[in-house]
Design a protein around this motif. Structure first.
Motif, short mmCIF file in Angstrom:
data_model
loop_
_atom_site.label_atom_id
_atom_site.label_comp_id
_atom_site.label_asym_id
_atom_site.label_seq_id
_atom_site.Cartn_x
_atom_site.Cartn_y
_atom_site.Cartn_z
N ALA A 291 -9.49 -6.33 2.80
CA ALA A 291 -8.61 -7.17 2.39
C ALA A 291 -7.75 -7.49 3.71
O ALA A 291 -7.75 -6.59 4.84
N GLN A 292 -7.20 -8.78 3.79
CA GLN A 292 -6.37 -9.10 4.97
C GLN A 292 -4.86 -9.28 4.45
O GLN A 292 -4.60 -9.44 3.44
N VAL B 78 -7.89 -0.18 -3.42
CA VAL B 78 -8.74 -0.96 -3.10
C VAL B 78 -8.26 -1.62 -1.83
O VAL B 78 -8.77 -2.61 -1.19
N LEU B 79 -7.25 -1.06 -1.34
CA LEU B 79 -6.67 -1.56 0.19
C LEU B 79 -6.66 -0.56 1.32
O LEU B 79 -7.03 0.74 1.10
N SER B 80 -7.15 -0.81 2.49
CA SER B 80 -7.22 0.10 3.50
C SER B 80 -5.76 0.51 3.98
O SER B 80 -4.46 0.06 3.34
N ASP B 81 -5.73 1.72 4.55
CA ASP B 81 -4.54 2.37 4.84
C ASP B 81 -3.31 1.42 5.75
O ASP B 81 -2.43 2.16 5.50
N ASP B 82 -3.98 0.60 6.29
CA ASP B 82 -2.84 -0.34 7.02
C ASP B 82 -2.08 -1.45 6.24
O ASP B 82 -1.47 -1.90 6.79
N ILE C 12 0.76 -7.01 2.32
CA ILE C 12 1.51 -7.14 3.58
C ILE C 12 1.06 -5.99 4.45
O ILE C 12 0.39 -4.92 4.01
N PRO C 13 1.42 -5.74 5.84
CA PRO C 13 1.22 -4.73 6.70
C PRO C 13 2.04 -3.49 6.00
O PRO C 13 3.10 -3.62 5.62
N ARG C 14 1.48 -2.19 6.06
CA ARG C 14 2.00 -1.29 5.73
C ARG C 14 3.05 -0.64 6.58
O ARG C 14 2.42 -0.12 7.55
N ALA C 15 4.25 -0.23 6.03
CA ALA C 15 5.27 0.31 6.89
C ALA C 15 5.91 1.51 6.22
O ALA C 15 6.54 2.42 6.96
N GLY C 16 5.26 1.79 5.02
CA GLY C 16 5.92 3.07 4.25
C GLY C 16 4.92 3.13 3.06
O GLY C 16 3.98 3.61 3.16
#
Length: 349
Positions: free
Chosen positions: A177-178, A265-269, A339-343
């Motif tokens: 995903a993006q 289903v999402l990457s860690d970032d 969204i970008p993962r920040a937490g």
């Protein structure tokens, strides 16, 4: 003089009726036959079920397998005497998981275990399994019925299901995903088959019996809570067909609720930002939360809260995917974005 050993004991004397088992197999043959699909070979009664992948139309398939049960929702079915829908739940919990890999369900096997076989009740369960297989367009190619006196009490029984699907090697999901991908939520039919230990506790606290009117819907409390799990196979495969590149992932919202299943289903970032006001939560969940004093964070972790499947899709493919899902009968909500993962992996608003 020593006592002579007693003779004449049979398996039936020990609580296992082989003749009843044979009669049960005969009783369910029409239901099993109704699930016939391309690739099935032979019928039930053998030592194994056969399936021909080439006849099913695959070129370079990868097999995908899933297994699950119905959990303590079974206890509600047993106590209320309503056995005709838990078989649908059994199929749904397995085949909806296959979708997460983009797989088409091919065949299903079930395991039914009980203390004493009640042919009518067991046949009702299997007829539900057959209905689930028809909805998922997969064949019921075999199963096992185990009569185990002393292990299961009274009219208790347990179910396990096993589904096998296939996906072409180059079409396996999830795809990466993006940031800015759209999250579409597909409406659930209720709690599906998760959280019923908590639901049963809430029902006990409420003082309601299974035969009392449901305070949140039509019919009795048992009937409302036994609404079967929605099967998303036809609609999700139709959506995948119209946007094979833009559709990134399917997240089945099962045990762990929205909080734990979307990140799978999402990457860690990446994180999922969910707008909780974007859909109307079914009344059953409000009843659970209010009657049980269940906190909202716990609700989102224990239940699907009205969203049974989340589809991750590129913005440019959203229109085509949404249209395909709606044409197939789904109620579709735009519930958020990546969204970008920040937490936290799931952020709610």
């Amino acid at each position: 003089m020593t006592d002579q050993p007693k003779t004449g004991l049979t398996y039936r004397d020990a609580g296992v009726d082989v003749d009843a088992g044979n009669a049960f197999v005969e009783a369910i043959k029409p239901a099993v036959k109704s699930t016939t699909r391309a690739g099935m070979m032979g019928g039930i009664g053998g030592f194994g079920g056969l399936f021909d992948l080439k006849a099913a139309g695959f070129d370079d398939p990868v097999l995908v397998a899933a297994t699950d049960g119905v959990g303590t929702k079974l206890k509600l079915a047993i106590e209320s005497g309503k056995h005709d829908t838990v078989g649908i739940d059994l199929v749904a919990m397995c085949v909806n998981d296959l979708l997460a890999q983009g797989a088409q369900p091919l065949f299903f096997l079930d395991y039914f275990a009980t203390g004493k076989l009640d042919i009518a009740h067991a046949a009702s369960v299997v007829e539900g399994i057959a209905e689930g297989c028809r909805q998922a367009e997969c064949g019921l190619i075999g199963g096992e019925t185990a009569e185990m006196p002393g292990l299961y009490a009274g009219g208790d029984y347990d179910l396990a299901g096993f589904a096998v699907g296939a996906v072409e090697r180059g079409a396996i999901l999830p795809r990466p995903a993006q940031v800015g991908d759209v999250l579409l939520g597909l409406a659930s039919s209720g709690p599906h088959s998760n959280g019923y230990s908590l639901i049963r506790k809430v029902a006990a606290q409420s003082g309601l019996g299974w035969g009392d009117p449901a305070p949140f819907g039509e019919g009795t409390l048992a009937e409302a809570l036994l609404t079967p799990t929605r099967i998303y196979v036809k609609s999700c495969l139709a959506a995948l067909a119209v946007a094979p590149d833009g559709l990134r992932a399917f997240a089945h919202i099962t045990g762990g609720g929205l909080t734990e299943n979307i990140p799978r289903v999402l990457s860690d970032d990446l994180a999922a930002r969910i707008d909780l006001s974007s859909w109307q939560r079914p009344a059953v969940f409000d009843w659970i939360a209010q009657q049980g004093g269940v906190e909202e964070a716990e609700m989102r972790r224990a239940f699907n809260c009205g969203i049974g499947m989340v589809v991750v899709v590129a913005p440019e493919a959203e229109g085509a995917v949404r249209a395909a899902l709606q044409t197939a009968g789904e109620t579709v909500y735009g519930i958020g974005e990546t969204i970008p993962r920040a937490g936290e992996a799931v952020v709610t608003a």
